[in-house]
Design an enzyme around this catalytic site. Structure first.
Site, mmCIF file in Angstrom:
data_model
loop_
_atom_site.group_PDB
_atom_site.id
_atom_site.type_symbol
_atom_site.label_atom_id
_atom_site.label_comp_id
_atom_site.label_asym_id
_atom_site.label_seq_id
_atom_site.Cartn_x
_atom_site.Cartn_y
_atom_site.Cartn_z
ATOM 1 N N SER A 1 28.072 -66.020 -34.328
ATOM 2 C CA SER A 1 27.012 -65.610 -35.550
ATOM 3 C C SER A 1 26.098 -64.776 -35.309
ATOM 4 O O SER A 1 25.837 -64.303 -34.163
ATOM 5 C CB SER A 1 26.082 -67.125 -35.470
ATOM 6 O OG SER A 1 26.998 -68.085 -35.778
ATOM 7 N N SER B 1 24.947 -70.996 -27.308
ATOM 8 C CA SER B 1 24.615 -71.846 -26.272
ATOM 9 C C SER B 1 25.201 -71.658 -24.949
ATOM 10 O O SER B 1 26.262 -70.751 -24.661
ATOM 11 C CB SER B 1 25.281 -73.444 -26.688
ATOM 12 O OG SER B 1 26.557 -73.469 -26.819
ATOM 13 N N GLU C 1 37.228 -75.866 -32.836
ATOM 14 C CA GLU C 1 35.732 -76.269 -32.540
ATOM 15 C C GLU C 1 35.636 -77.704 -33.188
ATOM 16 O O GLU C 1 34.944 -78.324 -32.869
ATOM 17 C CB GLU C 1 34.546 -75.203 -33.395
ATOM 18 C CG GLU C 1 33.182 -75.701 -33.090
ATOM 19 C CD GLU C 1 32.513 -74.986 -33.661
ATOM 20 O OE1 GLU C 1 31.163 -74.422 -33.187
ATOM 21 O OE2 GLU C 1 32.686 -74.140 -34.540
#
Lengths: 400, 374, 400, 374
Positions: A123, A155, A238
């Site tokens: 992203s 993350s 995912e």
């Protein structure tokens, strides 16, 4: 249901698993470090039994993973905690085994032994729902590729050793065609990780700034221009497997029901009905997930997964909003807005205000509820896709 | 809690095919619409077909009483199909609620008549009441009794052969049966003509006592739980079919050169509705399976009751939403008599009140999940 | 506020109105029929004072219409009831005066005297929200035009003498360009009117079948191909002026509040809150309309009109749905499903079931709520229009 | 009912410009965000600016007490702008609710200090209470009293110079004032740091009685009605600004080559939200004008109360919806500290509970519109 009857004849593939488990157990000693033990499991093909031999697998079917896990447990083989390398296990490994050359596949062992922790650099500020809008550039030079750009919503980037990266190698072609897929050394010069503060005060995620980061040519996975295709492999991995077997009144509803039970002074007929209504919503959603998991177990994949994600977000947001009203003045107390970097987030450990704020992300992370509704409408209901204006235009000519 | 299998069995799918093809041939939407123009439309062929020929009147009657001894799950499949067809079929009132009462109270002779499709029965309570209580006076004398009072809006009372009266609660419960000839049932024009209502008056009506005391109270509770579960299945059928009609329509209908199903606002509403309808279906299947397990002695009635209230309160709201959304997506066509949507809207809206509206059901659920107001 | 102070000097335009009123009053006698009296008013320019002299007007500004109405009332001149010729007054007359030639404008007098009742033939089964998709053909022949097609949602067609009609004269050009606007004699051969039964049982509207209906060439308003433009003039006139000055708790909320007050036995805390919540919604909507009417009076047109229509539909539907639950078994009684042709419909005269069913039309008639949301988003909020695929394609080549 | 003019007056528009430019220069979103990191951020410059320099502390003080003698409508415009800026300004608690109490009870000396911006006062009731009742013990002795008890979550008690205590109801009402030095106000970290709360403890605190009996009860009622009206205006300001931020964002932000404001599902949600926000604005203006008319003796307090409950219950829900929708339309950016949206979400959510949540307000409204439950 998943444990085989001990009396039953084992299939050839099951026998292969049993043999590998026995061999690994024999090769494991109490003196070994965890890392060494994981290495033994990998070398015996027990890391991912469905992967090819040599890549930590036995080349057996994916459905045997649960069987293998049971056998390992019985034999006293403890696999590594996946949560310590979530992206490595869940996204990097399946993608690398599918697209990596021999040299690249060497990292699989280190993923399994937790020597190499992965993060994901997909992203960007300008590429959220629309991942193909990635603007980070990868320019070919004599040493490989020079990377420049900014990634976001990463993350564990501050703990990661390696990243899977999508970057643009060609701006002259339409956006989906100019992307390539790379491995990236997070310790390389030019990689800067900054915590991205959220509305809760803390930073679960990071921004990653990439400034003249040099990557060897051999770090590209697949061919130039295959980035979109490969990243979709990653993202399909995912998708969280829908639970099934979840307990009644689990998660957020448990928390809010407890708040109700503990705070008789703020009870009110309207809030009462709203709580019971949401209890019913959550229970109906749980039953749909239960049915899905039974369908999956019976080999009938169903479309309810997207629905479960949508329901989860909506219900969590309504429940956490209600909990504040159920708590009177205490609903307005906050514990800390300090900028911290939590190892993991939990919805139940903190106060109602935190849950209210954090739950707002449930309809954004992992696909916004708007994107999920598009997916349901198009893939489940067969309705037409949205009008696209960016399919046939060179990336450089798109309005930004 | 037992492990509840949520996937359809082969028996259920066969049953579904049978009832669906029966209703397609004997109760299409034109037939249902005709009941609005002429309430006296002859439905005896349809009655004979489902009750006798297909044997659905005996579906929930135990095998030892010469019934089919089917599970609640199988009955739920039938009910779902009835909802899909908005069929004017007295399955819920006679073959489920009244029959369950008669079976549980050992009223063998009545059970046999009902099971054979020779007679239909109705429980004389107001359609919108959350309980089966008739609110009339029942004076006992041995096995006989005399009933006095008026019950407004009884489901399918007109044309029933027996009217079952429920009075009192707990140890004071009495369940009695009045022959149709001894009561006055005045059918009235109903919002939903596919399930007609009647005002019933008992004036010194002779009755036969079917049961009393705790046993009767248990039977009433069982009939309520099973009835609510079966009604929820019907509501799911109404919801799913309304959704299907809307989806078909928006894939065909064009405005401004595009199918209206290509407009994102419509797509997103359909996605939300799909989710709600799917969840209703799962909750209904779950409730029916739990009720079946309870019937088989493998689950408690408390769990069956809880699940029936989850399914009932949820499916009741979803059915109305689905029918309303489906109508809106049909635009002007949805407002016409010619399109079948209004039949679904009317059934969904009337069903919404039967055995209590959703908020009333949630109030019954609250103590079972330890979320009490006081 | 609208009555002028008698002491105040009259403007020239006001004086012209006063003079016309006086002259008309002098020319009116008690023996005259209503129709004759209306004729006198028309001939003195008092039908629509803003229309040109000769067309029933005085050529003064539109803002003087209220002044003229007051003066006529004072002088004892009774205008015709507009409700007897709603389409004639509201849609046909303003369109004819704007686009009609001298011969066509002759019908204005008959509209005003109620000799010629009008209906509107715009919508079709395939042209609802998308009015430009009209498929009714008007083919040029030596006598004028031959009309074939089907219209729908026509109110009062069975009482009408004339219609305003939009039909397609050219299928070779894009859809908005091939339409023309006609007057049509409803008594002509080939015009068949059938009641269109609604879900309430009755037929407020009609379907009109046009089979080889011959129209003289002189019945076309404007030029060939101007139909879209002219029909928009008509539809702009359709927009109901937003009231202002509506009473608190008027309309549907009055009905449902009465049901609540009359039926204590079905009261319930949830239904109670829902009713009060809707009472508040309706009151907030009323205040928005009130503000709009004050803005209009102050010469500041505002966008709230579309919002009021949207709110009206939503609130009516929620309220009528609630009323059924508030009525117990009586909520399920229906009065008649007989196919009737009511002169007008009223939400308050019948039973809750009728109101529930009829209110479903509120979000469809006069522009669906979806179209209204588009209008708000695009015209009020300035968001982009929907992607159009039908703008540049010949009508005959569009998928139907 | 009087004719209520809903269009803005010139005075109001001038006032709006003044307060808006003050807040833009002295309380931008970065300043508000800093209160989350350091609750002790110095706000005295801002206090001086609005209260003294702009004279807003004296806005609702009558001219005869050297105040501005402004209308409730003018105060509502100020409050709306405070909402638009989510400004940490003690206008509602001190300049409206406490000041109204002091004015109505003729506490001239206190009024003068408040009007001059020299002192701030807070009414010691829990932020989420539907009434101003402090729930503490007040023992009178002539003009003096002693106060004992704890009040959790008092709005802007920390930093207030005077704490006003309300006890009892009807003829037993007592309103008294305690100097800050005589009570303990412990500020705590609040979900919404732009309006901080404190737990207040009175231990044998000496107090001055400001009023008692019916006169005090009337003053409390007036302060509640005016306070609720002003709070609703703030909520409308929060809602409108959240909406504006979302609209700006979706016009700029592109995904899949189009602005996200071009997607119909987004457009329709924005249309619905625009309607809700616009209606909230109209309801708030109306309530403020009616309250002004009541202050001028041209309207009843019953009508002002009714309108304050309409505006309060409506705007409170709309503000939360608007902030939540605005956050969602910002996608991931909405979840970041960097974008100002979270400040609006936190304020809207906290405001939702002040003076009672929407359902509690509707329960207060019900008898005023003759829609009673019992």
């Amino acid at each position: 249901m998943s444990t085989t009857d001990i009396e039953q004849e084992l299939t050839t593939e099951q026998q292969a698993v049993v043999d590998a488990v026995n061999a690994a157990a024999a090769a494991t000693t109490a003196e070994m470090s965890d890392q060494e033990k994981y290495g033994v499991q990998f070398d015996h093909g027990l890391a991912w039994v469905n992967f090819p031999v040599g890549d930590g697998g036995l080349g057996v079917s994916t459905s045997l993973r649960e069987f293998a896990a049971d056998q390992m447990t019985k034999a006293g083989l403890q696999p590594p905690p996946r949560g310590s390398n979530t992206i490595g296990f869940g996204m990097a490994a399946p993608t690398i085994v599918a697209y990596g050359n021999e040299e690249q596949r060497a990292v699989l062992r280190k993923i399994y032994t937790l020597e190499t922790i992965f993060c994901q650099l997909f992203s960007e500020p300008g590429a959220g729902s629309d991942l193909a809008a990635v603007a980070t550039r990868a320019v070919r030079n004599e040493d490989g590729y020079l990377i420049n750009g900014q990634k976001v919503w990463t993350s564990s980037a501050h703990n990661a050793d390696m990243a899977i990266l999508v970057a643009r190698t060609d701006t002259e072609v339409p956006k989906h065609q100019g992307l390539s897929y790379f491995l990236l050394d997070m310790h390389a010069p030019g990689v800067e990780v900054r915590g991205l503060r959220q509305i809760t005060g803390e930073a679960e995620f990071n921004e990653v700034f990439l400034t003249d980061v040099q990557i060897p040519a051999g770090y590209m996975l697949g061919e130039p221009g295959q980035g979109w295709k490969i990243s979709n492999t990653t993202l399909n991995n995912e998708r969280v497997a829908i639970g099934g077997g979840n307990p009644r009144e689990g998660g957020m509803i448990a928390q809010v029901a407890k708040t109700w039970r503990d705070n008789p002074e703020y009870r009110d007929p309207l809030l009462h009905d709203e709580l019971v209504r949401l209890w019913v919503e959550v229970e109906a959603s749980r039953m749909m997930s239960e049915r899905l998991s039974q369908k999956l177990a019976a080999g009938q994949p169903g479309p309810e997964g997207s629905g479960a994600k949508l329901a989860f977000a909506t219900n969590n947001q309504l429940l956490s909003g209600l909990e504040i009203a159920l708590s009177g003045v205490d609903g307005l107390r906050y514990d800390t807005y300090e900028m911290r970097r939590p190892v993991e987030h939990s919805m139940t450990g903190r106060i109602p205000g935190y849950r209210y704020l954090r739950a707002k992300g449930n309809s954004i992370e992992g696909g916004t509820s708007e994107i999920i509704r598009n997916i349901i409408a198009e893939r489940v209901l067969g309705l037409p896709g949205e009008h696209r204006v960016d399919k046939d235009v060179a990336f450089k000519d798109l309005p930004k | 809690m037992t492990d509840i299998d949520l996937l359809p069995s082969e028996i259920e799918e066969d049953l579904r095919d049978s009832i669906r093809s029966l209703l397609e041939s004997k109760s299409d939407s034109a037939f249902v619409a005709s009941l609005y123009d002429d309430p006296d439309t002859d439905t005896s062929a349809l009655d004979a077909a489902w009750a006798e020929e297909l044997g659905l009147a005996a579906l929930l009657v135990p095998e030892e009483l010469d019934g089919a001894g089917a599970t609640i799950s199988e009955a739920a499949v039938v009910s779902e199909e009835i909802g899909r067809a908005v069929a004017p079929v007295r399955f819920f009132s006679s073959a489920v609620v009244a029959t369950t009462l008669a079976v549980r109270l050992g009223a063998t002779e009545l059970v046999e008549r009902l099971a054979a499709g020779e007679a239909f029965a109705a429980v004389a309570c107001p359609a919108t009441s959350a309980t089966l209580d008739s609110g009339v006076t029942v004076v006992e004398s041995g096995e006989d009794a005399v009933v006095n009072g008026t019950v407004p809006g009884v489901i399918e009372a007109a044309g029933a052969d027996e009217l079952i009266v429920v009075s009192g609660s707990g140890d004071d419960t009495i369940v009695a049966s009045v022959a149709a000839a001894d009561a006055k049932a005045e059918a009235f024009l109903t919002l939903d003509q596919s399930r007609r209502l009647a005002d019933v008056t008992f004036a010194d009506a002779p009755a036969r006592v079917l049961g009393r005391g705790a046993q009767a109270a248990d039977a009433v509770r069982a009939a309520t739980v099973i009835g609510r579960t079966i009604l929820a299945a019907e509501q799911y059928g109404v919801a799913q079919r309304s959704f299907d009609l809307a989806l078909d329509y928006i894939k065909e209908r064009r405005q401004f050169g595009r199918t209206i199903g290509s407009y994102q606002a419509i797509k997103h509403r359909m996605a939300d509705l799909w989710l709600a309808v799917s969840q209703a279906g799962a909750a209904v299947t779950y409730a029916a399976r739990v009720a079946s397990a309870w019937q088989a002695g493998e689950e408690t009635i408390e769990e069956a009751e809880l699940c029936s209230l989850v399914a009932g309160s949820y499916a009741s709201t979803v059915a109305v939403n689905a029918a309303e959304e489906a109508l809106q997506m049909h635009g002007g066509n949805g407002m016409t008599w010619e399109f079948p949507l209004h039949l679904y809207l009317k059934r969904a809206k009337a069903d919404e009140l039967i055995l209590g509206h959703a908020a009333a059901q949630r109030r019954q659920l609250a103590p079972l999940i330890d979320i009490t107001l006081d």
